[in-house]
Design a protein around this motif. Structure first.
Motif: not given
Ligand code: CMP
Length: 135
Positions: A29-34
């Protein structure tokens, strides 16, 4: 919410492990934001690891990090910094717990497949080093 800089290093990119490694993060549940691919010059690698300048492994580390393409990623999530480091495992893959990325894919302490920010302070320097807009 925290942000952390995560790097998929040249040994892993060369072995086509980008997707498999990122899936560990998304599954947690870690989101790629870059995200982008970088071909680090010696200068860029040296600047990124400046905190280690003078240590016996520094030159080898800089040479290795500029030996091929890496994928640099900004991940966001609750307690992201600590959780990502646990998912990566110990710096030395031979000491990494089973189930971690470095235990699964790491080759050596230098070719250890991934890097992750180790504190909020380092994340605060590392994220804008590659993503000035996300600092
Ligand atoms: P990383 O998490 O990217 O941070 C610094 C890197 O230096 C580390 O992973 C290793 O790849 C590399 N390194 C090589 N030798 C050592 C060492 N003896 N101790 C710590 N890091 C090392």
């Amino acid at each position: 919410m925290q942000r952390s800089l995560f790097i998929i290093k040249p040994d892993a990119v060369k072995r086509n492990l980008i997707g498999r490694i990122l899936s560990y993060m998304e599954a947690a549940d870690l989101t790629v934001v870059g995200l982008r691919m970088v071909d680090m010059t010696m200068e860029v690698a040296a600047g990124f690891y400046k905190v280690h300048e003078g240590k016996e492994f520094y030159d080898k580390l800089v040479e290795y990090m500029s030996s091929g393409r890496s994928v640099v990623v900004v991940l966001e999530g609750e307690d992201a910094i600590n959780r990502i480091r646990k998912i990566c495992g110990a710096t030395d893959p031979s000491k990494a717990d089973e189930g971690t990325i470095r235990a699964a894919f790491g080759i050596s302490i230098t070719m250890n497949s991934v890097h992750a920010s180790d504190s909020t302070e380092s994340a605060g320097q590392e994220v804008p080093y590659f993503f000035p807009d996300l600092g």
